[in-house]
Design a protein around this motif. Structure first.
Motif, PDB file in Angstrom:
ATOM      1  N   UNK A  79       2.620   9.847  12.312  1.00 19.01           N
ATOM      2  CA  UNK A  79       2.872  10.269  10.937  1.00 19.01           C
ATOM      3  C   UNK A  79       4.222   9.749  10.435  1.00 19.01           C
ATOM      4  N   UNK A  80       5.266   9.916  11.243  1.00 20.41           N
ATOM      5  CA  UNK A  80       6.599   9.453  10.853  1.00 20.41           C
ATOM      6  C   UNK A  80       6.636   7.936  10.695  1.00 20.41           C
ATOM      7  N   UNK A  81       5.988   7.232  11.596  1.00 18.03           N
ATOM      8  CA  UNK A  81       5.937   5.777  11.480  1.00 18.03           C
ATOM      9  C   UNK A  81       5.242   5.337  10.207  1.00 18.03           C
ATOM     10  N   UNK A  82       4.164   6.031   9.854  1.00 17.94           N
ATOM     11  CA  UNK A  82       3.458   5.715   8.617  1.00 17.94           C
ATOM     12  C   UNK A  82       4.317   5.968   7.388  1.00 17.94           C
ATOM     13  N   UNK A  83       5.129   7.024   7.420  1.00 15.01           N
ATOM     14  CA  UNK A  83       5.982   7.345   6.275  1.00 15.01           C
ATOM     15  C   UNK A  83       7.041   6.267   6.068  1.00 15.01           C
ATOM     16  N   UNK A  84       7.647   5.793   7.142  1.00 15.58           N
ATOM     17  CA  UNK A  84       8.638   4.721   7.034  1.00 15.58           C
ATOM     18  C   UNK A  84       7.980   3.444   6.507  1.00 15.58           C
ATOM     19  N   UNK A  85       6.809   3.130   7.038  1.00 16.05           N
ATOM     20  CA  UNK A  85       6.132   1.897   6.651  1.00 16.05           C
ATOM     21  C   UNK A  85       5.730   1.912   5.177  1.00 16.05           C
ATOM     22  N   UNK A  86       5.250   3.051   4.689  1.00 19.74           N
ATOM     23  CA  UNK A  86       4.808   3.098   3.297  1.00 19.74           C
ATOM     24  C   UNK A  86       5.996   3.010   2.341  1.00 19.74           C
ATOM     25  N   UNK A  87       7.146   3.582   2.739  1.00 19.31           N
ATOM     26  CA  UNK A  87       8.343   3.479   1.902  1.00 19.31           C
ATOM     27  C   UNK A  87       8.809   2.032   1.807  1.00 19.31           C
ATOM     28  N   UNK A 131      -0.879   3.507   4.679  1.00 16.79           N
ATOM     29  CA  UNK A 131      -0.706   4.840   4.116  1.00 16.79           C
ATOM     30  C   UNK A 131      -1.638   5.882   4.677  1.00 16.79           C
ATOM     31  N   UNK A 132      -2.740   5.460   5.315  1.00 18.77           N
ATOM     32  CA  UNK A 132      -3.690   6.439   5.838  1.00 18.77           C
ATOM     33  C   UNK A 132      -3.022   7.387   6.830  1.00 18.77           C
ATOM     34  N   UNK A 133      -1.969   6.919   7.505  1.00 20.34           N
ATOM     35  CA  UNK A 133      -1.260   7.775   8.473  1.00 20.34           C
ATOM     36  C   UNK A 133      -0.450   8.872   7.802  1.00 20.34           C
ATOM     37  N   UNK A 134      -0.307   8.827   6.472  1.00 18.15           N
ATOM     38  CA  UNK A 134       0.453   9.863   5.764  1.00 18.15           C
ATOM     39  C   UNK A 134      -0.454  10.743   4.910  1.00 18.15           C
ATOM     40  N   UNK A 135      -1.765  10.629   5.087  1.00 20.41           N
ATOM     41  CA  UNK A 135      -2.708  11.390   4.277  1.00 20.41           C
ATOM     42  C   UNK A 135      -3.106  12.680   4.992  1.00 20.41           C
ATOM     43  N   UNK A 180       9.589   5.278  -3.069  1.00 13.97           N
ATOM     44  CA  UNK A 180      10.152   4.947  -1.756  1.00 13.97           C
ATOM     45  C   UNK A 180      11.251   5.931  -1.368  1.00 13.97           C
ATOM     46  N   UNK A 181      12.102   6.291  -2.328  1.00 17.47           N
ATOM     47  CA  UNK A 181      13.190   7.236  -2.048  1.00 17.47           C
ATOM     48  C   UNK A 181      12.640   8.601  -1.665  1.00 17.47           C
ATOM     49  N   UNK A 182      11.596   9.051  -2.335  1.00 19.19           N
ATOM     50  CA  UNK A 182      10.999  10.345  -2.004  1.00 19.19           C
ATOM     51  C   UNK A 182      10.443  10.348  -0.582  1.00 19.19           C
ATOM     52  N   UNK A 183       9.784   9.250  -0.192  1.00 25.70           N
ATOM     53  CA  UNK A 183       9.213   9.171   1.152  1.00 25.70           C
ATOM     54  C   UNK A 183      10.290   9.197   2.232  1.00 25.70           C
ATOM     55  N   UNK A 184      11.381   8.464   2.014  1.00 17.52           N
ATOM     56  CA  UNK A 184      12.422   8.350   3.035  1.00 17.52           C
ATOM     57  C   UNK A 184      13.364   9.558   3.079  1.00 17.52           C
ATOM     58  N   UNK A 185      13.644  10.146   1.932  1.00 21.65           N
ATOM     59  CA  UNK A 185      14.646  11.209   1.865  1.00 21.65           C
ATOM     60  C   UNK A 185      14.055  12.616   1.988  1.00 21.65           C
ATOM     61  N   UNK A 236       8.943  15.635   8.507  1.00 23.71           N
ATOM     62  CA  UNK A 236       8.136  15.409   9.705  1.00 23.71           C
ATOM     63  C   UNK A 236       8.982  15.551  10.964  1.00 23.71           C
ATOM     64  N   UNK A 237      10.169  14.986  10.937  1.00 19.17           N
ATOM     65  CA  UNK A 237      11.009  14.948  12.138  1.00 19.17           C
ATOM     66  C   UNK A 237      11.628  16.298  12.483  1.00 19.17           C
TER      67      UNK A 237
END
Length: 399
Positions: A77-85, A112-116, A171-176, A182-183
């Motif tokens: 999940x965390x990897x998907x969030x970084x990738x989509x950002x 993005x499927x990993x963040x759904x 992108x900022x919302x996903x990363x911040x 998740x972490x």
């Protein structure tokens, strides 16, 4: 209350991460369309084709689900969030070339499927048994709240600063927000107490192939029937509202009304799933959007009616995640949840693919969304009936 004492952090983290994952883009992408049209000259049908490519990328859902079952939900999940950002940043910085833009749209679905819902429902289902429906509902309210409050703000950002700045904001919302949630909030699920009869049967003959189960196919069919009309209307919500006689600013509030209905649908459906016959609950909530489609089909230039209609459609879209996740976990357990849910998500995305393509194409062919709105009523009714025939097993107990 013991379940909530142990699992509330995971529900909160899931809600925040769900609100900032790729699902948010699906809600607000229609706000980008008028500005991209001015820059590219593409038709609404061409935009629907681009959006449909996301559905092809979502074929990775079973693989993502398998990886979550094998390596842990939080890591994938965390990897998907970084990738989509990072992908949002690339889109915002790249020239608008059809082939390149299509490739990035495909990557959005693939990554993005990993963040759904496959991720946050997997995390929450592991912590809840007696209050599973309500916990799933609360975890999914994050995206509903984001979709209520963010569209008007994002519309102003896009209008004043350009559509590229809108992607930077996502992108900022996903990363911040999404990644830290998740972490630091989501926790690994407790160990499952095995059912001795089930364990003995699996040891002797192995797990039942889920694709031989009528319940799986009924759930998948319901998901398709829901997603065809819902995804089609959501994909071009702003243009549809403009055709209903609204301004672009009012259309942004139309998306908010849709999300408000989604918010109510999620909470109400989740609460009822824990207390009322699940199949009847699913039947009722899947019929509600048919009323909204009838209103859209039969009215024109009525702002209040349009808002009420899209809110009614949102009610089912909110309930959808609760229903599918609840039914899969209750029928098949959690050992293979990611893989099985992933395949139901593929079915749902095939419905999304058809809905997005048909919505834009029918408008190109007929000059109106009315024919699609009429067909949506039939699709919702069939999906509601399919839920009635799903047989559920008693849910398993967790330590």
């Amino acid at each position: 209350m013991e379940e909530w004492r142990r699992g509330w952090r995971t529900v909160l983290g899931a809600a925040l991460a769900a609100a900032t994952g790729v699902n948010l883009l699906y809600f607000v992408f229609s706000l980008f369309i008028p500005h991209l049209q001015k820059e590219t000259g593409w038709t609404l049908g061409e935009f629907s084709q681009l959006q449909a490519i996301v559905g092809i990328g979502s074929l990775a859902a079973p693989l993502a689900g398998w990886a979550m079952d094998r390596y842990g939900c939080r890591r994938i999940w965390a990897g998907g969030m970084v990738a989509i950002a990072l992908l949002y940043l690339v889109v915002g910085l790249s020239p608008v070339i059809p082939a390149l833009f299509g490739a990035m749209v495909f990557a959005t679905g693939l990554i993005g499927v990993a963040t759904t819902s496959i991720s946050y429902t997997r995390a929450v289902n592991g912590w809840f048994f007696q209050q599973r429906g309500l916990a799933l509902a609360f975890s999914a309210t994050g995206i509903s709240l984001a979709a209520i409050f963010l569209p008007p703000l994002l519309e102003r950002v896009i209008t004043l600063e350009g559509w590229r700045t809108g992607y930077f904001m996502l992108a900022a919302l996903a990363l911040l927000i999404g990644l830290p949630s998740i972490l630091f909030l989501v926790q690994d699920a407790p160990a499952q107490v095995p059912d001795h009869e089930e364990a003995r049967r699996i040891a002797e003959v192995g797990p039942d192939p889920f694709w031989r189960s009528g319940a799986f196919w009924l759930i998948a069919a319901s998901y398709v029937g829901i997603n065809i009309p819902t995804s089609g209307m959501l994909s071009q919500m702003a243009p549809m509202m403009l055709e209903e006689g609204l301004t672009l600013a009012q259309a942004a509030f139309g998306i908010s009304a849709y999300a408000a209905g989604q918010f109510f649908g999620r909470l109400a459906c989740g609460w009822l799933l824990d207390r009322v016959h699940p199949q009847r609950t699913a039947f009722f909530f899947t019929l509600v959007p048919a009323i909204g489609c009838i209103i859209l089909w039969q009215t024109q230039n009525h702002y209040a009616a349009a808002l009420l209609a899209v809110a009614a459609i949102g009610v089912q879209q909110g309930a959808e995640i609760d229903l599918v996740a609840y039914f899969v976990a209750s029928r098949f357990g959690l050992d293979r949840y990611g893989s099985i849910y992933g395949w139901t998500q593929v079915a749902g995305w095939m419905g999304t693919l058809c809905g997005v393509l048909l919505f834009g194409k029918i408008h190109d062919w007929t000059g109106s969304y009315s024919l699609f709105q009429a067909g949506a009523v039939v699709s919702y009714v069939l999906a509601a009936v399919a839920f009635l025939f799903v047989r559920l097993n008693p849910q398993r107990v967790f330590t």
